[in-house]
Write a protein that holds these residues in place. Structure first.
Motif, mmCIF file in Angstrom:
data_model
loop_
_atom_site.group_PDB
_atom_site.id
_atom_site.type_symbol
_atom_site.label_atom_id
_atom_site.label_comp_id
_atom_site.label_asym_id
_atom_site.label_seq_id
_atom_site.Cartn_x
_atom_site.Cartn_y
_atom_site.Cartn_z
ATOM 1 N N ALA A 171 39.319 -5.438 -21.778
ATOM 2 C CA ALA A 171 39.421 -4.512 -22.901
ATOM 3 C C ALA A 171 39.607 -3.090 -22.383
ATOM 4 O O ALA A 171 38.969 -2.671 -21.421
ATOM 5 C CB ALA A 171 38.179 -4.599 -23.767
ATOM 6 N N ASN A 172 40.524 -2.362 -23.019
ATOM 7 C CA ASN A 172 40.817 -0.958 -22.728
ATOM 8 C C ASN A 172 41.384 -0.695 -21.335
ATOM 9 O O ASN A 172 41.487 0.458 -20.927
ATOM 10 C CB ASN A 172 39.598 -0.074 -22.987
ATOM 11 N N ALA A 173 41.767 -1.730 -20.608
ATOM 12 C CA ALA A 173 42.416 -1.534 -19.308
ATOM 13 C C ALA A 173 43.795 -0.921 -19.531
ATOM 14 O O ALA A 173 44.418 -1.120 -20.577
ATOM 15 C CB ALA A 173 42.551 -2.863 -18.572
ATOM 16 N N VAL A 174 44.275 -0.179 -18.555
ATOM 17 C CA VAL A 174 45.628 0.376 -18.593
ATOM 18 C C VAL A 174 46.365 -0.159 -17.365
ATOM 19 O O VAL A 174 46.064 0.220 -16.236
ATOM 20 C CB VAL A 174 45.618 1.917 -18.607
ATOM 21 N N VAL A 175 47.324 -1.039 -17.610
ATOM 22 C CA VAL A 175 48.055 -1.715 -16.542
ATOM 23 C C VAL A 175 49.421 -1.060 -16.383
ATOM 24 O O VAL A 175 50.200 -1.014 -17.339
ATOM 25 C CB VAL A 175 48.218 -3.217 -16.866
ATOM 26 N N THR A 176 49.711 -0.563 -15.170
ATOM 27 C CA THR A 176 51.002 0.070 -14.897
ATOM 28 C C THR A 176 51.669 -0.505 -13.657
ATOM 29 O O THR A 176 52.721 -0.024 -13.250
ATOM 30 C CB THR A 176 50.843 1.598 -14.725
ATOM 31 N N LYS A 177 51.060 -1.531 -13.048
ATOM 32 C CA LYS A 177 51.621 -2.166 -11.856
ATOM 33 C C LYS A 177 51.556 -3.679 -12.017
ATOM 34 O O LYS A 177 50.684 -4.195 -12.722
ATOM 35 C CB LYS A 177 50.852 -1.749 -10.607
ATOM 36 N N ASP A 178 52.432 -4.395 -11.330
ATOM 37 C CA ASP A 178 52.436 -5.854 -11.372
ATOM 38 C C ASP A 178 51.069 -6.406 -10.980
ATOM 39 O O ASP A 178 50.348 -5.796 -10.177
ATOM 40 C CB ASP A 178 53.482 -6.413 -10.407
ATOM 41 N N ALA A 179 50.740 -7.555 -11.527
ATOM 42 C CA ALA A 179 49.464 -8.208 -11.220
ATOM 43 C C ALA A 179 49.726 -9.652 -10.805
ATOM 44 O O ALA A 179 50.548 -10.332 -11.430
ATOM 45 C CB ALA A 179 48.551 -8.177 -12.443
ATOM 46 N N PRO A 180 49.040 -10.130 -9.783
ATOM 47 C CA PRO A 180 49.247 -11.508 -9.344
ATOM 48 C C PRO A 180 48.662 -12.513 -10.339
ATOM 49 O O PRO A 180 47.818 -12.176 -11.166
ATOM 50 C CB PRO A 180 48.496 -11.560 -8.012
ATOM 51 N N ALA A 181 49.113 -13.742 -10.223
ATOM 52 C CA ALA A 181 48.575 -14.824 -11.052
ATOM 53 C C ALA A 181 47.083 -15.005 -10.770
ATOM 54 O O ALA A 181 46.589 -14.662 -9.698
ATOM 55 C CB ALA A 181 49.325 -16.120 -10.752
ATOM 56 N N ASP A 182 46.376 -15.527 -11.757
ATOM 57 C CA ASP A 182 44.954 -15.868 -11.630
ATOM 58 C C ASP A 182 44.083 -14.685 -11.239
ATOM 59 O O ASP A 182 43.134 -14.822 -10.470
ATOM 60 C CB ASP A 182 44.757 -17.009 -10.620
ATOM 61 N N SER A 183 44.396 -13.511 -11.766
ATOM 62 C CA SER A 183 43.584 -12.339 -11.465
ATOM 63 C C SER A 183 42.913 -11.811 -12.728
ATOM 64 O O SER A 183 43.176 -12.271 -13.834
ATOM 65 C CB SER A 183 44.436 -11.249 -10.811
ATOM 66 N N VAL A 184 42.030 -10.863 -12.525
ATOM 67 C CA VAL A 184 41.364 -10.149 -13.605
ATOM 68 C C VAL A 184 41.694 -8.674 -13.415
ATOM 69 O O VAL A 184 41.548 -8.140 -12.315
ATOM 70 C CB VAL A 184 39.831 -10.365 -13.560
ATOM 71 N N LEU A 185 42.164 -8.015 -14.481
ATOM 72 C CA LEU A 185 42.535 -6.602 -14.416
ATOM 73 C C LEU A 185 41.569 -5.794 -15.266
ATOM 74 O O LEU A 185 41.439 -6.043 -16.460
ATOM 75 C CB LEU A 185 43.955 -6.387 -14.943
ATOM 76 N N VAL A 186 40.902 -4.827 -14.647
ATOM 77 C CA VAL A 186 39.979 -3.959 -15.382
ATOM 78 C C VAL A 186 40.129 -2.530 -14.905
ATOM 79 O O VAL A 186 40.515 -2.276 -13.770
ATOM 80 C CB VAL A 186 38.505 -4.419 -15.224
ATOM 81 N N GLY A 187 39.841 -1.584 -15.793
ATOM 82 C CA GLY A 187 39.802 -0.183 -15.421
ATOM 83 C C GLY A 187 41.021 0.606 -15.848
ATOM 84 O O GLY A 187 41.969 0.085 -16.410
ATOM 85 N N VAL A 188 40.924 1.927 -15.572
ATOM 86 C CA VAL A 188 42.004 2.862 -15.862
ATOM 87 C C VAL A 188 42.230 3.693 -14.611
ATOM 88 O O VAL A 188 41.376 4.515 -14.280
ATOM 89 C CB VAL A 188 41.651 3.782 -17.054
ATOM 90 N N PRO A 189 43.294 3.503 -13.875
ATOM 91 C CA PRO A 189 44.265 2.433 -14.045
ATOM 92 C C PRO A 189 43.676 1.089 -13.625
ATOM 93 O O PRO A 189 42.758 1.032 -12.802
ATOM 94 C CB PRO A 189 45.413 2.837 -13.122
ATOM 95 N N ALA A 190 44.213 0.020 -14.195
ATOM 96 C CA ALA A 190 43.670 -1.316 -13.926
ATOM 97 C C ALA A 190 43.924 -1.721 -12.485
ATOM 98 O O ALA A 190 44.980 -1.469 -11.922
ATOM 99 C CB ALA A 190 44.294 -2.324 -14.869
ATOM 100 N N LYS A 191 42.913 -2.344 -11.913
ATOM 101 C CA LYS A 191 43.007 -2.869 -10.556
ATOM 102 C C LYS A 191 42.740 -4.379 -10.626
ATOM 103 O O LYS A 191 41.791 -4.819 -11.270
ATOM 104 C CB LYS A 191 41.968 -2.204 -9.665
ATOM 105 N N PRO A 192 43.570 -5.163 -9.937
ATOM 106 C CA PRO A 192 43.364 -6.615 -9.982
ATOM 107 C C PRO A 192 42.309 -7.094 -8.998
ATOM 108 O O PRO A 192 42.107 -6.495 -7.944
ATOM 109 C CB PRO A 192 44.737 -7.164 -9.601
ATOM 110 N N ARG A 193 41.633 -8.134 -9.383
ATOM 111 C CA ARG A 193 40.775 -8.871 -8.465
ATOM 112 C C ARG A 193 41.014 -10.349 -8.734
ATOM 113 O O ARG A 193 41.418 -10.736 -9.828
ATOM 114 C CB ARG A 193 39.299 -8.511 -8.646
ATOM 115 N N GLN A 194 40.797 -11.170 -7.747
ATOM 116 C CA GLN A 194 40.982 -12.609 -7.906
ATOM 117 C C GLN A 194 39.933 -13.158 -8.861
ATOM 118 O O GLN A 194 38.780 -12.701 -8.854
ATOM 119 C CB GLN A 194 40.880 -13.297 -6.543
ATOM 120 N N ARG A 195 40.313 -14.129 -9.675
ATOM 121 C CA ARG A 195 39.332 -14.766 -10.565
ATOM 122 C C ARG A 195 38.343 -15.556 -9.734
ATOM 123 O O ARG A 195 38.690 -16.178 -8.736
ATOM 124 C CB ARG A 195 40.037 -15.690 -11.557
#
Length: 189
Positions: free
Chosen positions: A148-172
Motif C-alpha cells: 500500500a502507498n508504494a511508489v514504483v518507478t523501476k522494474d521489479a523481479p518476479a516473486d518479490s515484494v515492493l514497499v516504500g517511496v521509492p519502492a524497493k524490491p525484496r524476495q518473497r
C-alpha cells in the motif's frame, strides 16, 4: 471463450479474492470494479476496431459510474479484479496479465509525454495494495506484491515484494502469501 463463461470466470475470481463476497448475484450487481472491467471490454473492442471517440466516451461514462478510469487501449488479461476500486487509474499503454488484483486508489500511470510505451506492465499474479502508484514503462514481475502507498518507478523481479517511496524490491519469504496472489486457483462459483 464464450461470453457467459467469461462472466462466470470473473464472478468466481471476485469471490475467490474478496472474503466479503457472498454470491454471484451480489457480486454481479454491486461490485464497481467488475462493472469497470466489463465496460472496459466493450470499449477496448471498439478502440481496436477504430471507433476511438466512441470508445473514449464510453470509458468516461464508465468512470463516472464506477469511479474507476481505464483507458480503452489498455490491455487487460483474464480474472482481473479491482477491490473497492474508487480512484483506480489505468493508463493507455498499460498491460495487465492474468490473475492480477488492484485495491482502491492505485495508479498505473505514465512519467513522460513522448509517444510509445508510457505505462506499466503487470505480469501474471501481481497484487497491488491501496494507494500504490506504478509509474512509467516499468515491468512488475509475476506474483509480485506491491505494498500500500508504494511508489514504483523501476522494474521489479518476479516473486518479490515492493514497499516504500521509492519502492524497493525484496524476495518473497518462504510461505509468504496473500489471498490476492493466486498460484493454482479453482474458478467455480
Amino acid at each position: 471463450m464464450s461470453f457467459w463463461r467469461r462472466i462466470r470466470e470473473d464472478l468466481a475470481a471476485a469471490k475467490l479474492r474478496d472474503p466479503a463476497a457472498r454470491g454471484g448475484v451480489e457480486i454481479a450487481l454491486l461490485y464497481p470494479g467488475l462493472h469497470a472491467i466489463w465496460g472496459h471490454r466493450v470499449w477496448h473492442a471498439l478502440w481496436r476496431r477504430g471507433f476511438r471517440l466512441l470508445a473514449r466516451a464510453g470509458s468516461q461514462m464508465t468512470r463516472w459510474l464506477t469511479g474507476i478510469e481505464i483507458h480503452p487501449a489498455a490491455v487487460i488479461g483474464r480474472r482481473f479484479f479491482i477491490d473497492h476500486g474508487m480512484g483506480v487509474v489505468i493508463g493507455e499503454t498499460a498491460e495487465i496479465g492474468d490473475d492480477v488484483m488492484l485495491y482502491h486508489g492505485v495508479t498505473l500511470g505514465g512519467r513522460q509525454r513522448e509517444g510509445g510505451k508510457r505505462h506499466p506492465t503487470l505480469c501474471d499474479g501481481v497484487a497491488v495494495g491501496a494507494g500504490a502508484k506504478i509509474l512509467g514503462p516499468v515491468v512488475v514481475g509475476a506474483r509480485t506484491m506491491v505494498g500500500a502507498n508504494a511508489v514504483v518507478t523501476k522494474d521489479a523481479p518476479a516473486d518479490s515484494v515492493l514497499v516504500g517511496v521509492p519502492a524497493k524490491p525484496r524476495q518473497r519469504r518462504e510461505g509468504e502469501d496473500t489471498r490476492a496472489v493466486l498460484t493454482a486457483p479453482e474458478y467455480s462459483i
